[in-house]
Scaffold this motif. Structure first.
Motif, short mmCIF file in Angstrom:
data_model
loop_
_atom_site.label_atom_id
_atom_site.label_comp_id
_atom_site.label_asym_id
_atom_site.label_seq_id
_atom_site.Cartn_x
_atom_site.Cartn_y
_atom_site.Cartn_z
N PHE A 42 0.94 -1.31 -0.11
CA PHE A 42 0.04 0.17 0.15
C PHE A 42 0.99 1.19 -0.06
N VAL A 43 2.03 1.43 0.77
CA VAL A 43 2.98 2.56 0.57
C VAL A 43 3.33 2.74 -0.59
N GLN A 44 3.89 1.52 -1.14
CA GLN A 44 4.46 1.58 -2.81
C GLN A 44 3.26 2.01 -3.63
N GLU A 45 2.28 1.65 -3.49
CA GLU A 45 1.02 2.04 -4.52
C GLU A 45 0.88 3.55 -4.31
N LEU A 46 0.90 4.00 -3.05
CA LEU A 46 0.68 5.48 -2.76
C LEU A 46 1.85 6.30 -3.49
N GLU A 47 2.88 5.92 -3.32
CA GLU A 47 3.89 6.68 -3.84
C GLU A 47 4.02 6.82 -5.41
N GLN A 48 3.45 5.63 -6.06
CA GLN A 48 3.21 5.44 -7.50
C GLN A 48 2.18 6.57 -7.78
N LYS A 49 1.17 6.70 -7.02
CA LYS A 49 -0.06 7.60 -7.49
C LYS A 49 0.57 9.09 -7.35
N ARG A 50 1.21 9.18 -6.22
CA ARG A 50 1.81 10.51 -5.93
C ARG A 50 2.74 11.15 -6.96
N GLY A 51 3.53 10.35 -7.67
CA GLY A 51 4.55 10.26 -8.79
C GLY A 51 3.76 10.60 -9.73
N LEU A 52 2.68 9.91 -10.28
CA LEU A 52 1.96 10.32 -11.62
C LEU A 52 1.34 11.41 -11.34
N GLU A 53 0.82 12.00 -10.42
CA GLU A 53 0.12 13.02 -9.76
C GLU A 53 0.98 14.32 -10.36
N THR A 54 2.14 14.10 -9.78
CA THR A 54 3.16 15.16 -10.01
C THR A 54 3.55 15.27 -11.40
N ILE A 55 3.57 14.27 -12.31
CA ILE A 55 3.76 14.37 -13.69
C ILE A 55 2.71 14.88 -14.37
N ARG A 56 1.27 14.61 -13.97
CA ARG A 56 0.26 15.07 -14.57
C ARG A 56 0.21 16.74 -14.34
N ALA A 57 0.36 16.94 -13.27
CA ALA A 57 0.42 18.24 -12.85
C ALA A 57 1.32 19.35 -13.76
N SER A 58 2.51 18.54 -13.75
CA SER A 58 3.73 19.16 -14.83
C SER A 58 3.38 19.32 -16.23
N SER A 59 2.74 18.26 -16.69
CA SER A 59 2.26 18.09 -17.98
C SER A 59 1.17 19.31 -18.14
N ASP A 60 0.11 19.48 -17.51
CA ASP A 60 -0.71 20.37 -17.56
C ASP A 60 -0.24 21.67 -17.36
N GLU A 61 0.79 22.35 -16.55
CA GLU A 61 1.47 23.24 -16.74
C GLU A 61 2.13 23.70 -18.06
N ALA A 62 2.78 22.78 -18.61
CA ALA A 62 3.44 22.72 -19.77
C ALA A 62 2.35 23.08 -20.77
N GLY A 63 1.62 22.28 -20.91
CA GLY A 63 -0.04 22.62 -21.79
C GLY A 63 -0.26 23.96 -21.79
N ALA A 64 -0.60 24.52 -20.54
CA ALA A 64 -0.94 25.90 -20.38
C ALA A 64 -0.01 26.70 -20.68
N LEU A 65 1.48 26.55 -20.59
CA LEU A 65 2.55 27.45 -21.35
C LEU A 65 2.22 27.35 -22.78
N LEU A 66 2.18 26.11 -23.34
CA LEU A 66 2.18 25.96 -24.74
C LEU A 66 1.10 26.80 -25.29
N HIS A 67 -0.32 26.66 -24.74
CA HIS A 67 -1.29 27.58 -25.47
C HIS A 67 -1.23 29.00 -25.10
N ALA A 68 -0.56 29.52 -23.99
CA ALA A 68 -0.05 30.92 -23.85
C ALA A 68 0.75 31.27 -24.72
N GLY A 69 1.73 30.53 -25.20
CA GLY A 69 2.81 30.72 -26.20
C GLY A 69 2.30 30.88 -27.60
N MET A 70 1.25 29.80 -27.99
CA MET A 70 0.66 29.93 -29.10
C MET A 70 -0.08 31.27 -29.26
N LYS A 71 -1.07 31.68 -28.50
CA LYS A 71 -1.56 32.84 -28.43
C LYS A 71 -0.80 34.21 -28.69
#
Length: 140
Positions: A42-71
């Protein structure tokens, strides 16, 4: 009344308990092992979910930055007559916009977002007269 049968029963019970001590210890070890294994899983599963959430948040930030850059690139292409390059450095990454004029009304624009964990690159064509964005290609 004799106490000898009661003593024999007690001796037999004590003897049986002495023989079962190893079994109780074995069961206790098995339960401890299973509990520890479950907890580690359960601890390992929690750490994996936390890592994936960090990657998703970083990807969302990059997507927003790309959108603003396109405009921003489209606004700059509306006003510019020659090719241009713009570099922005927000808090935890960078955005580079390279725009090259390919015709009287056409632009080839490349946006590059660099984050600490990865890079996203987008290339597209922008037509100033029609306002269309075509040939969108995104690479990671």
């Amino acid at each position: 009344m004799s106490t000898k049968p009661i003593i024999r029963i007690r001796e037999a019970t004590v003897s049986r308990l002495r023989n079962e001590r190893g079994t109780v210890f074995l069961y206790a070890c098995i339960v401890l092992f299973l509990t520890s294994a479950s907890l580690l899983f359960f601890v390992q599963e929690l750490e994996q979910k936390r890592g994936l959430e960090t990657i998703r948040a970083s990807s969302d930030e990059a997507g927003a930055l790309l959108h603003a850059g396109m405009k921003y690139a489209v606004l700059q292409a509306e006003e510019a007559d020659t090719s241009f390059t713009v570099t922005r450095s927000p808090e935890n990454g960078s955005l580079v916009i390279d725009a090259d004029r390919i015709s009287e009304a056409g632009w080839s624009v490349t946006l590059t977002v660099q984050k600490p964990s990865y890079t996203r690159k987008v290339t597209f064509h922008y037509n100033r007269e029609s306002g269309e964005i075509t040939n969108w290609e995104e690479r990671m």
